[in-house]
Design an enzyme around this catalytic site. Structure first.
Site, PDB file in Angstrom:
ATOM      1  N   LEU A  21      -7.468  -4.332  -3.149  1.00  0.00           N
ATOM      2  CA  LEU A  21      -7.508  -4.795  -4.705  1.00  0.00           C
ATOM      3  C   LEU A  21      -5.985  -4.912  -4.964  1.00  0.00           C
ATOM      4  O   LEU A  21      -5.982  -6.151  -5.891  1.00  0.00           O
ATOM      5  CB  LEU A  21      -7.859  -3.491  -5.731  1.00  0.00           C
ATOM      6  CG  LEU A  21      -9.309  -2.962  -5.398  1.00  0.00           C
ATOM      7  CD1 LEU A  21      -9.267  -1.734  -6.513  1.00  0.00           C
ATOM      8  CD2 LEU A  21     -10.455  -3.804  -5.861  1.00  0.00           C
ATOM      9  N   GLY A  22      -4.841  -4.516  -4.379  1.00  0.00           N
ATOM     10  CA  GLY A  22      -3.757  -5.215  -4.776  1.00  0.00           C
ATOM     11  C   GLY A  22      -2.673  -4.373  -3.865  1.00  0.00           C
ATOM     12  O   GLY A  22      -2.861  -3.600  -3.258  1.00  0.00           O
ATOM     13  N   GLY A  24       1.742  -3.590  -3.908  1.00  0.00           N
ATOM     14  CA  GLY A  24       3.134  -3.467  -4.808  1.00  0.00           C
ATOM     15  C   GLY A  24       4.243  -3.228  -3.710  1.00  0.00           C
ATOM     16  O   GLY A  24       3.794  -3.005  -2.487  1.00  0.00           O
ATOM     17  N   GLY A  25       5.255  -2.981  -4.369  1.00  0.00           N
ATOM     18  CA  GLY A  25       6.379  -2.462  -3.335  1.00  0.00           C
ATOM     19  C   GLY A  25       6.476  -1.423  -2.739  1.00  0.00           C
ATOM     20  O   GLY A  25       6.791  -1.068  -1.626  1.00  0.00           O
ATOM     21  N   MET A  26       5.717  -0.385  -3.422  1.00  0.00           N
ATOM     22  CA  MET A  26       5.549   0.912  -2.845  1.00  0.00           C
ATOM     23  C   MET A  26       4.487   1.471  -2.181  1.00  0.00           C
ATOM     24  O   MET A  26       4.215   2.619  -1.745  1.00  0.00           O
ATOM     25  CB  MET A  26       6.222   2.116  -3.800  1.00  0.00           C
ATOM     26  CG  MET A  26       7.783   1.618  -4.120  1.00  0.00           C
ATOM     27  SD  MET A  26       8.330   3.131  -5.359  1.00  0.00           S
ATOM     28  CE  MET A  26       9.990   2.407  -5.647  1.00  0.00           C
ATOM     29  N   VAL A  29      -3.150  -0.534  -3.361  1.00  0.00           N
ATOM     30  CA  VAL A  29      -4.554  -0.208  -3.929  1.00  0.00           C
ATOM     31  C   VAL A  29      -5.711  -0.757  -3.384  1.00  0.00           C
ATOM     32  O   VAL A  29      -5.854  -1.921  -3.166  1.00  0.00           O
ATOM     33  CB  VAL A  29      -4.429  -0.628  -5.526  1.00  0.00           C
ATOM     34  CG1 VAL A  29      -5.861  -0.213  -6.248  1.00  0.00           C
ATOM     35  CG2 VAL A  29      -3.222  -0.170  -6.199  1.00  0.00           C
ATOM     36  N   LYS A  43      -5.102   4.304  -4.717  1.00  0.00           N
ATOM     37  CA  LYS A  43      -3.565   4.157  -4.816  1.00  0.00           C
ATOM     38  C   LYS A  43      -2.981   4.866  -3.621  1.00  0.00           C
ATOM     39  O   LYS A  43      -2.962   5.989  -3.792  1.00  0.00           O
ATOM     40  CB  LYS A  43      -2.715   4.100  -6.144  1.00  0.00           C
ATOM     41  CG  LYS A  43      -1.413   3.832  -5.994  1.00  0.00           C
ATOM     42  CD  LYS A  43      -0.644   4.242  -7.203  1.00  0.00           C
ATOM     43  CE  LYS A  43      -1.085   3.262  -8.334  1.00  0.00           C
ATOM     44  NZ  LYS A  43      -0.237   3.630  -9.596  1.00  0.00           N
ATOM     45  N   ASP A 138       5.181   2.437 -20.516  1.00  0.00           N
ATOM     46  CA  ASP A 138       5.008   0.887 -19.947  1.00  0.00           C
ATOM     47  C   ASP A 138       3.675   0.446 -20.351  1.00  0.00           C
ATOM     48  O   ASP A 138       2.849  -0.266 -19.498  1.00  0.00           O
ATOM     49  CB  ASP A 138       5.032   1.158 -18.496  1.00  0.00           C
ATOM     50  CG  ASP A 138       5.256  -0.346 -17.918  1.00  0.00           C
ATOM     51  OD1 ASP A 138       5.799  -1.236 -18.417  1.00  0.00           O
ATOM     52  OD2 ASP A 138       4.880  -0.554 -16.440  1.00  0.00           O
TER      53      ASP A 138
END
Length: 343
Positions: A21-22, A24-26, A29, A43, A138
């Site tokens: 699904l995606g 990120g930097g860490m 997903v 995740k 956030d």
């Protein structure tokens, strides 16, 4: 959804993974299906960061937050890694539909009635977060999913409470990392990120609602220093152009410069519901209409009828929340929060 890469896991904690699904930097997903047939977004922290104690603690904090918050306006935690698992992971309900950011970019702003309905439901969701003794820190259009059941708040990666906020913010500020998303950050989150109250989340909700109504944020500048200066300068008024006149007072009250001058969530909900009544909507009717107007399945959404995984020959552990780590963290955070409230 993208196909799994050869190096990607196929199953974790009994959950069968079907696609990406995606990333990120860490972490990454994935889309997965539990043995019970629940569709989830999983995740998983990258192996390169799995041994870092600070990353594991922040991830545990996110799991704690999701397990503490209950309600229809917040994406639910389904399962999570155990404390001894090599890689931290969590599985939350998979929510179909666009983010508020993508919806506005693709379909334009909401009208006054639907904006009031959205504001009312976001206040409900944020209220559930605050009732659990948490701050989101956030909240932004990209962290609001427009599902077939209405908006849902996601991503508790920056959640904070009491001592955890103080230590985490100090650490991240020292390393030069911004806590939050600047265009939806309150003045105090820019200037004093270790001393936040629920009013900071209220500001972010107001900034997100302003975007939903106008396609722009309270402050927009080309350069980051200019943006942060505008947010923190009490003499620089937010840009409310394009807000329907009947919603200007409540939006302005949500993003007031001083935290103690902002509407609280109960007051905001009263105002939104009064506006809906003036427009001839019962709240329930407005919520249904909002979902009908804003729910659009993404082309990348996985199929709705994915079968649950078949049982493996060997017995697997039942997916569970990492209780020893999470409970200790939750106890410490809750104690700190109660102590702060008594001051």
């Amino acid at each position: 959804m993208e196909s799994l890469m050869p190096s990607d896991p196929r199953r974790i904690g009994g959950i069968e993974l079907h696609g990406r699904l995606g990333e990120g930097g860490m972490g990454q997903v994935f889309f997965g299906v539990t043995p019970g047939g629940d569709q989830v977004a999983v995740k998983i922290v990258h192996k390169a960061y799995a041994d870092r104690e600070d990353i594991r603690e922040r991830f545990a904090r996110e799991v704690t937050a999701m397990s503490m918050v209950q309600g229809p306006r917040v994406a639910s935690l389904i399962a999570a890694a155990g404390p001894d698992d090599d890689q931290p992971w969590l599985a939350m309900e998979y929510v179909r539909g666009f983010t508020l950011r993508d919806f506005v970019h693709g379909h334009g702003p909401l009208d006054a009635g639907m904006g009031a309905a959205l504001g009312d439901l976001l206040a409900e969701g944020l209220g559930a977060v605050h009732e659990a003794g948490l701050l989101h820190r956030d909240l932004k259009p990209a962290n609001i999913l427009l599902s077939g059941d209405g908006p849902k708040i996601i991503d508790f990666g920056l959640v904070s409470l009491g001592e955890a906020l103080d230590s985490g913010a100090a650490e991240l500020t020292t390393s030069g990392v911004t806590l939050g998303t600047p265009v939806t950050m309150s003045p105090e989150q820019v200037s004093t990120p270790t001393s936040l109250t629920p009013a900071a989340d209220v500001y972010s909700m107001g900034a997100s609602l302003l975007f939903a109504l106008t396609s722009h944020y309270p402050y927009e500048r080309r350069q980051m220093p200019a943006l942060l200066w505008a947010i923190t300068d009490p003499e620089t008024a937010p840009d409310l152009s394009g807000v329907p006149p009947e919603l200007v007072p409540v939006v302005a009250g949500l993003i007031a410069h001083r935290a103690d001058e902002r509407h609280d969530l109960d007051e905001a909900r009263d105002r939104f519901q009064h506006l809906l009544a003036s427009a001839g909507f019962a709240p329930g009717e407005a919520y249904v209409r909002l979902a009908a107007v804003t729910y659009i399945e993404r082309p990348s959404d996985p199929p709705a009828d994915v079968d649950p995984p078949r049982a493996e020959p060997r017995r697997e552990r039942t997916p569970r929340t990492p209780t020893p780590v999470v409970e200790r963290l939750a106890s410490r955070l809750s104690s700190a929060y109660q102590r702060d409230r008594s001051l």
